[in-house]
Scaffold this motif. Structure first.
Motif, mmCIF file in Angstrom:
data_model
loop_
_atom_site.group_PDB
_atom_site.id
_atom_site.type_symbol
_atom_site.label_atom_id
_atom_site.label_comp_id
_atom_site.label_asym_id
_atom_site.label_seq_id
_atom_site.Cartn_x
_atom_site.Cartn_y
_atom_site.Cartn_z
ATOM 1 N N LEU A 107 0.836 -1.197 0.000
ATOM 2 C CA LEU A 107 0.000 0.000 0.000
ATOM 3 C C LEU A 107 0.869 1.244 0.000
ATOM 4 C CD1 LEU A 107 -2.948 -0.524 2.523
ATOM 5 C CD2 LEU A 107 -2.920 -0.916 0.066
ATOM 6 N N ALA A 111 -2.958 6.032 0.877
ATOM 7 C CA ALA A 111 -4.195 5.279 1.102
ATOM 8 C C ALA A 111 -5.035 5.958 2.178
ATOM 9 C CB ALA A 111 -3.860 3.851 1.530
ATOM 10 N N HIS A 114 -10.186 3.962 5.179
ATOM 11 C CA HIS A 114 -10.989 2.794 4.823
ATOM 12 C C HIS A 114 -10.150 1.775 4.060
ATOM 13 C CE1 HIS A 114 -14.485 0.421 3.701
ATOM 14 N NE2 HIS A 114 -14.136 0.521 2.435
ATOM 15 N N GLU A 115 -9.366 2.249 3.098
ATOM 16 C CA GLU A 115 -8.532 1.343 2.295
ATOM 17 C C GLU A 115 -7.509 0.633 3.172
ATOM 18 O OE1 GLU A 115 -5.518 1.462 -1.599
ATOM 19 O OE2 GLU A 115 -6.392 3.319 -0.804
ATOM 20 N N GLN A 118 -9.249 -1.968 5.531
ATOM 21 C CA GLN A 118 -9.622 -3.166 4.775
ATOM 22 C C GLN A 118 -8.398 -4.024 4.452
ATOM 23 O OE1 GLN A 118 -11.998 -2.208 1.269
ATOM 24 N NE2 GLN A 118 -13.797 -2.964 2.367
ATOM 25 N N SER A 129 -3.432 -7.229 -0.691
ATOM 26 C CA SER A 129 -4.038 -5.960 -1.099
ATOM 27 C C SER A 129 -2.959 -5.088 -1.716
ATOM 28 C CB SER A 129 -4.654 -5.238 0.104
ATOM 29 O OG SER A 129 -5.714 -5.971 0.667
ATOM 30 N N SER A 131 -2.375 -1.004 -3.547
ATOM 31 C CA SER A 131 -2.915 0.287 -3.937
ATOM 32 C C SER A 131 -3.203 0.268 -5.428
ATOM 33 C CB SER A 131 -1.915 1.412 -3.617
ATOM 34 O OG SER A 131 -1.838 1.627 -2.228
#
Length: 222
Positions: A107, A111, A114-115, A118, A129, A131
């Motif tokens: 990430l 970010a 919320h991102e 999560q 995950s 970006s």
């Protein structure tokens, strides 16, 4: 109704203001619990071993060592932890290196809350995950890694690669036609030392004579 334990998070970032702000942000999420913070790789490794977090948020720019290089030691200290890179670097090479080292995701520090939340929840489940800015680079990084692996597999091994720098110097001089005495004079070492090096390099190359060594060097140069 059962109460779900919060996800235990270790924050590793050398920028104190950012680290403290991030911790304050995560503290607003009841499903997350920051159990520790570190500003360098050594402290991070000690805390990872002591606290056994579920997720480690790791910056790539740490004093003395990159987060990517520190990552394997963190994984070894806390085998059950997932490492989520949180960095400013949009470099494809940093992304590729992080994934090879075992990062669960990547990430950028841009970010939003919320991102990030999560991504931490997904990391705790072992789900990656990335970006949005890194998604396209992800495919490119995998492609480049695959191409590099294919090239390495296709390339014939270099037998001279087993030699030490000094042995490589000597075998090059052998290929030039120099005698042991000439090599000793060229390198400023004793002739007996040259003889020992020659014996060692012939053994490493599985060769029987200086002539074979000279031929091998010539072939490698062709």
């Amino acid at each position: 109704m059962s109460v779900i334990d919060p996800i235990r998070v270790l924050v590793v970032d050398d920028h104190t203001l950012f680290r403290r702000g991030l911790i304050a942000l995560l503290a607003t999420q009841s499903q997350l619990q920051v159990v520790g913070e570190a500003g360098d790789a050594g402290a991070a490794e000690r805390l990872a071993a002591e606290l056994q977090p579920q997720v480690i948020l790791l910056d790539n720019h740490l004093p003395g060592v990159t987060g990517v290089l520190a990552l394997p030691a963190l994984k070894a200290a806390a085998p059950g932890a997932q490492v989520l890179m949180l960095t400013m670097s949009e470099s494809e090479s940093d992304l590729s290196a992080a994934l090879r080292a075992g990062a669960c995701g990547y990430l950028l520090k841009t970010a939003d809350n919320h991102e990030l939340t999560q991504a931490i929840e997904r990391a705790a489940r072992g789900v990656s995950s990335f970006s949005a800015e890194m998604t396209a680079k992800l495919a490119s990084a995998f492609r480049h890694d695959a191409e590099a692996a294919s090239t390495a597999a296709a390339a014939p091994p270099d037998p001279l690669g087993t030699l030490s720098p000094r042995e490589r110097e000597i075998v090059d001089l052998i290929a030039r036609g120099d005698s042991n005495k000439q090599i000793a004079r060229e390198l400023g070492i004793a002739e007996t030392t040259v003889k020992i090096h020659v014996q060692h390099l012939l053994r490493k190359l599985d060769l029987d004579s200086r002539v074979q060594a000279a031929v091998l060097v010539t072939q490698q140069r062709a």
